[in-house]
Design an enzyme around this catalytic site. Sequence first.
Site, short mmCIF file in Angstrom:
data_model
loop_
_atom_site.label_atom_id
_atom_site.label_comp_id
_atom_site.label_asym_id
_atom_site.label_seq_id
_atom_site.Cartn_x
_atom_site.Cartn_y
_atom_site.Cartn_z
CG ASP A 159 23.31 -47.22 44.33
OD1 ASP A 159 23.75 -46.08 44.90
OD2 ASP A 159 22.59 -47.20 43.64
CG HIS A 187 21.22 -44.17 41.63
ND1 HIS A 187 22.23 -44.59 42.43
CD2 HIS A 187 21.43 -42.92 41.18
CE1 HIS A 187 23.20 -43.79 42.47
NE2 HIS A 187 22.70 -42.71 41.56
#
Length: 328
Positions: A159, A187
């Site tokens: 990410d 996440h």
Amino acid sequence: TRTPVNVTVTGAAGQIGYALLFRIASGHLLGADVPVKLRLLEIPQGLKAAEGTAMELDDCAFPLLRGIEITDDANVAFDGANVALLVGARPRTKGMERGDLLEANGGIFKPQGKAINDNAADDIKVLVVGNPANTNALIAQAAAPDVPAERFTAMTRLDHNRAISQLAQKTGVAVSEIKKLTIWGNHSATQYPDIFHAEIAGKNAAEVVNDEQWLADTFIPTVAKRGAAIIEARGASSAASAANAAIDHVHTWVNGTAAGDWASMGIPSDGSYGVPEGLISSFPVTVKDGKYEIVQGLEINDFSRARIDASVKELAEERDAVRALGLI
Ligand code: NAX
């Protein structure tokens, strides 16, 4: 000559495993002068494919690769492990509720946590990649009471890297000009990529961008939904970029962050930034001598606060769900 470092990879026959193992063996995980021994853990149905991958690893004649062991026994796989990359997980299938998903993964990460507890080396470092990564890390950690809690981490580096790339494209700079990007929280689609403390060529990123609508409506959803966009385009989920992020995460953890920069890691909260202690949540961290520290003293504006809180709330709900299932 250095003693080889034992690196265990679970789900080794999967697509991330295939992208990961060659880079570990070629020295990208730990350093170009660090020999490694690989232990590949698979379920019985995955053993043959793992053997095929091991044949290819042999055929690379990597100078740093000092051995490969393949097993479906977690106690063997984690014996003496210094680094463990927990990649194999139970994916969400059609009609599966969140509780079912957490329970199925509990059946994987609880015994693996115990096997780490009972067999790994004292300096074991664990990265959980398999989803739901943060909560799987929590399950493994709870099953390993003899291992310091901070050794269990979850991957938000993909990410982080995705956010850097999006920001570089938006502002027309090289990715190397972007520092101090932060991923907060889980996440998952609730994660929060924060540019308010990031720097672009030394200037504050939010000021350079100066477009809160782009942040809210384009940047954040693009980063958070990138995994789905990859599946849509490629017909398969992110693999090479996920493997690359796992390499980055461990490399940073072992070798440190650069001066003037930080990284994002899913780590057990110490209560910083209002994240309840014990939740495995993503934070900005600096790393030195193999130890990470949460970057302190960042001012969190209302825009960020609301988004961090939403992602942390989801993490707390996942924790409560696995607690109710008796998994932690
Ligand atoms: P694959 O389905 O290609 O491979 C998974 C492998 O794990 C299979 O070979 C399977 O046999 C093995 N496995 C299953 N249960 C196991 C167990 N108990 N012990 C050992 N091995 C086991 O999936 P892949 O694309 O490699 O993805 C792996 C995981 O990474 C998934 O959970 C996925 O959701 C997750 N991801 C996490 C990301 C992150 O940023 N944290 C991003 C990429 C990826 O989506």
